[in-house]
Design a protein around this motif. Structure first.
Motif, short mmCIF file in Angstrom:
data_model
loop_
_atom_site.label_atom_id
_atom_site.label_comp_id
_atom_site.label_asym_id
_atom_site.label_seq_id
_atom_site.Cartn_x
_atom_site.Cartn_y
_atom_site.Cartn_z
N MET A 137 19.78 -65.38 -33.06
CA MET A 137 18.86 -64.35 -33.55
C MET A 137 19.42 -63.77 -34.84
SD MET A 137 16.64 -61.78 -33.37
CE MET A 137 16.49 -59.99 -33.43
N ASN A 138 18.64 -63.89 -35.92
CA ASN A 138 19.02 -63.28 -37.20
C ASN A 138 18.59 -61.83 -37.17
OD1 ASN A 138 18.83 -62.33 -39.98
ND2 ASN A 138 19.26 -64.45 -40.56
N GLN A 139 19.56 -60.92 -37.13
CA GLN A 139 19.25 -59.50 -36.92
C GLN A 139 18.89 -58.78 -38.20
OE1 GLN A 139 21.46 -57.99 -33.10
NE2 GLN A 139 22.98 -58.74 -34.55
N LEU A 140 19.09 -59.41 -39.34
CA LEU A 140 18.64 -58.83 -40.60
C LEU A 140 17.17 -59.17 -40.83
CD1 LEU A 140 19.54 -57.24 -43.13
CD2 LEU A 140 20.02 -59.44 -44.21
N ARG A 141 16.82 -60.43 -40.63
CA ARG A 141 15.44 -60.87 -40.86
C ARG A 141 14.59 -60.83 -39.58
NH1 ARG A 141 18.78 -64.27 -43.98
NH2 ARG A 141 18.41 -64.00 -46.20
N TRP A 142 15.26 -60.60 -38.45
CA TRP A 142 14.60 -60.52 -37.14
C TRP A 142 13.85 -61.81 -36.82
CZ3 TRP A 142 16.63 -56.30 -35.04
CH2 TRP A 142 16.27 -55.98 -33.74
N GLN A 143 14.59 -62.92 -36.94
CA GLN A 143 14.02 -64.24 -36.65
C GLN A 143 14.92 -64.98 -35.68
OE1 GLN A 143 13.91 -65.93 -40.57
NE2 GLN A 143 11.99 -64.93 -41.11
N PRO A 144 14.37 -65.61 -34.63
CA PRO A 144 12.97 -65.51 -34.22
C PRO A 144 12.63 -64.11 -33.72
CG PRO A 144 14.25 -66.62 -32.53
CD PRO A 144 15.18 -66.44 -33.70
N TRP A 145 11.34 -63.78 -33.78
CA TRP A 145 10.91 -62.44 -33.41
C TRP A 145 11.32 -62.14 -31.98
CZ3 TRP A 145 8.06 -59.60 -29.98
CH2 TRP A 145 7.77 -58.28 -30.36
N THR A 146 11.83 -60.96 -31.77
CA THR A 146 12.31 -60.49 -30.48
C THR A 146 11.81 -59.07 -30.29
OG1 THR A 146 14.30 -61.83 -30.75
CG2 THR A 146 14.39 -60.11 -29.09
N PRO A 147 11.34 -58.67 -29.11
CA PRO A 147 10.87 -57.29 -28.92
C PRO A 147 11.95 -56.29 -29.31
CG PRO A 147 10.23 -58.65 -27.05
CD PRO A 147 11.13 -59.50 -27.90
N PRO A 148 11.68 -55.42 -30.28
CA PRO A 148 12.73 -54.54 -30.80
C PRO A 148 13.24 -53.53 -29.78
CG PRO A 148 10.91 -54.71 -32.35
CD PRO A 148 10.44 -55.33 -31.08
N GLY A 149 12.34 -52.94 -28.99
CA GLY A 149 12.75 -51.88 -28.08
C GLY A 149 13.82 -52.29 -27.08
N PRO A 150 13.62 -53.39 -26.33
CA PRO A 150 14.67 -53.82 -25.42
C PRO A 150 15.95 -54.26 -26.14
CG PRO A 150 12.56 -54.79 -24.82
CD PRO A 150 12.37 -54.15 -26.15
N TRP A 151 15.82 -54.79 -27.34
CA TRP A 151 17.00 -55.25 -28.07
C TRP A 151 17.89 -54.06 -28.46
CZ3 TRP A 151 18.61 -60.14 -28.40
CH2 TRP A 151 19.63 -60.45 -29.30
N GLN A 152 17.29 -52.95 -28.87
CA GLN A 152 18.04 -51.75 -29.25
C GLN A 152 17.28 -50.54 -28.71
OE1 GLN A 152 19.75 -48.84 -29.81
NE2 GLN A 152 18.33 -48.49 -31.54
N PRO A 153 17.60 -50.09 -27.49
CA PRO A 153 16.77 -49.10 -26.81
C PRO A 153 17.11 -47.64 -27.13
CG PRO A 153 18.45 -49.90 -25.31
CD PRO A 153 18.61 -50.70 -26.59
N TYR A 154 18.20 -47.39 -27.84
CA TYR A 154 18.62 -45.99 -28.07
C TYR A 154 17.76 -45.34 -29.15
CZ TYR A 154 22.85 -46.99 -25.38
OH TYR A 154 23.74 -47.33 -24.39
N PRO A 155 17.47 -44.04 -29.02
CA PRO A 155 16.75 -43.34 -30.09
C PRO A 155 17.64 -43.18 -31.32
CG PRO A 155 17.51 -41.77 -28.45
CD PRO A 155 17.82 -43.13 -27.90
N THR A 156 17.02 -43.24 -32.49
CA THR A 156 17.79 -43.00 -33.71
C THR A 156 18.10 -41.51 -33.84
OG1 THR A 156 15.87 -42.60 -35.10
CG2 THR A 156 16.55 -44.90 -34.82
N VAL A 157 19.07 -41.21 -34.68
CA VAL A 157 19.38 -39.80 -34.96
C VAL A 157 18.20 -39.12 -35.64
CG1 VAL A 157 20.96 -38.25 -36.18
CG2 VAL A 157 21.85 -40.32 -35.10
N PHE A 158 17.45 -39.86 -36.43
CA PHE A 158 16.27 -39.27 -37.08
C PHE A 158 15.24 -38.83 -36.03
CE2 PHE A 158 17.93 -42.23 -40.32
CZ PHE A 158 18.15 -41.33 -41.35
N ARG A 159 15.04 -39.65 -35.01
CA ARG A 159 14.10 -39.28 -33.95
C ARG A 159 14.56 -38.02 -33.21
NH1 ARG A 159 10.06 -42.70 -32.93
NH2 ARG A 159 10.21 -44.85 -33.73
N LEU A 160 15.84 -37.98 -32.91
CA LEU A 160 16.38 -36.82 -32.20
C LEU A 160 16.31 -35.57 -33.08
CD1 LEU A 160 19.47 -38.57 -30.58
CD2 LEU A 160 17.31 -37.94 -29.46
N ALA A 161 16.58 -35.73 -34.37
CA ALA A 161 16.49 -34.60 -35.29
C ALA A 161 15.06 -34.09 -35.41
CB ALA A 161 17.04 -34.99 -36.65
#
Length: 398
Positions: A137-161
């Motif tokens: 899985m290329n994590q910069l280009r996100w290939q092949p496509w993978t559901p983002p939420g399960p791959w990285q489930p934590y909220p960003t600091v921006f969301r929390l702010a």
């Protein structure tokens, strides 16, 4: 009578895992920056891990892709404004931050945005194996496509702010607005796309002033692009550094009251010569490829995935062939040494290679057939050397 030492006797020992300079997770890494700023803004459950920083009501992070601490210090004539701020780095200590391992864009941006080290956010490399599919899985280009939420489930600091009433915004290229990497690493609040660097910094200043408490992020990619294509210290690279310096000064001159601007980067970079001594080609090396099912990571920070039952043999071979130039560790050794941070989530464990190899010397492990574009790059990064790992944290206050 003692026998004279032969060349074989004088052969260097393989690098020990303990000799690798582990990033300063928890006190001085990129993952600690936004939580420290958010804690100063009163966002719940945020830890002010970088103790040298003083809270401000309005905070802007300007990330210049590829601008390492050592490269900035080596080019004062091309970046006079940022050079004048070197003593302000890391709260006036004049010290840099560490990027985190590997020192690569996808990993570092996820560390910045989530406030978590790679072992937790789960983007521990340029390319990694997806344990669910067995594919790289290329994590910069996100290939092949993978559901983002399960791959990285934590909220960003921006969301929390944003949830805590802080005005949160990202000002970047419109290209990045809807990418999976932005979603998992830098989303939350408002995304504002602008093409030119001038428009971005002008809008970042406006967004800072838009709230009594603000957290704003903006980004410039071209220093990194010039370094990859032409090398650090090339005319093209110097030109982009000059432009970035003017952008930083332009933003600094527009800061609204009670603001702090922090200029940082996701990694540094080194140039690697184009010869067989410095560029080892995995695709032409039968020893290194034996027992390897997948080759992940990048030239200076490899994840190696063995065929079932071959992990120990691959580790032994890689240490014998590369161990004087690379820190070569098993997955569990790299985790125990803290390369990916103090915690490794269960979902992340299988993404890390059975063998992890991080370059110490000015060498690359390229793959000319499977990675032709990456193998042709002049400037490279990824490992734990100071040139790649150290990044500035320049500060301007109004």
């Amino acid at each position: 009578m003692a026998q004279p030492k032969t060349a074989w006797d004088q052969h260097p020992e393989p690098l020990t895992i303990a000799s690798a300079p582990v990033p300063e997770y928890g006190s001085g890494s990129l993952a600690d920056l936004l939580p420290t700023l958010a804690a100063g803004l009163g966002v719940p459950d945020m830890n002010a891990a970088i103790g040298e920083l003083t809270p401000a009501d309005r905070n802007c992070v300007f990330l210049i892709d590829g601008l390492g601490w050592e490269q900035l210090r080596a080019h004062p004539e091309d970046a006079p404004f940022m050079t004048s701020l070197l003593a302000t780095s890391r709260g006036g200590t004049g010290r840099p931050l560490t990027a985190g391992y590997p020192a690569t864009t996808a990993t570092s941006l996820a560390s910045v945005g989530t406030g978590l080290p790679p072992g937790a956010h789960g983007l521990p490399g340029y390319t990694v194996r997806n344990p669910a599919t067995g594919e790289l899985m290329n994590q910069l280009r996100w290939q092949p496509w993978t559901p983002p939420g399960p791959w990285q489930p934590y909220p960003t600091v921006f969301r929390l702010a944003h949830a805590a009433g802080v005005h949160a915004a990202q000002v970047s290229s419109p290209t990045f607005e809807n990418t999976p990497l932005t979603k998992v690493a830098l989303s939350g609040g408002t995304f504002l796309g602008r093409l030119s660097g001038e428009d971005r910094v002008d809008l970042a200043a406006e967004q800072l002033a838009a709230g009594d408490r603000s957290l704003v992020y903006t980004y410039f990619a071209e220093v990194d692009g010039a370094g990859h294509r032409f090398g650090v210290d090339s005319d093209a690279w110097r030109g982009q550094l000059m432009y970035a310096d003017r952008l930083v000064q332009r933003l600094a001159e527009q800061l609204p009251p009670r603001s702090a601007l922090y200029v940082t980067a996701d990694h540094g970079m080194i140039d690697v010569p184009f010869d067989e001594e410095h560029r080892i080609d995995f695709d032409e090396d039968w020893e290194l490829s034996a027992g390897v099912a997948l080759l992940g990571g990048e030239g200076r920070a490899r994840h190696v995935y063995a065929v079932p039952g071959a992990a120990n043999d691959v580790l032994t071979c890689w240490r014998e062939v590369l161990g004087e130039q690379f820190w070569v560790a098993s997955r569990d050794e790299a985790i125990a040494a803290g390369w990916f941070g103090p915690q490794i989530d269960e979902r992340v464990y299988g993404r890390i290679g059975d063998v992890v190899a991080a370059a110490r010397d000015d060498v690359l492990l390229i793959a000319s057939e499977r990675e032709p574009k990456e193998s042709a790059m002049v400037g490279n990064h990824g490992s734990m050397t100071p040139a790649e790992q150290l990044v500035p944290l320049l500060e301007v206050r109004s």
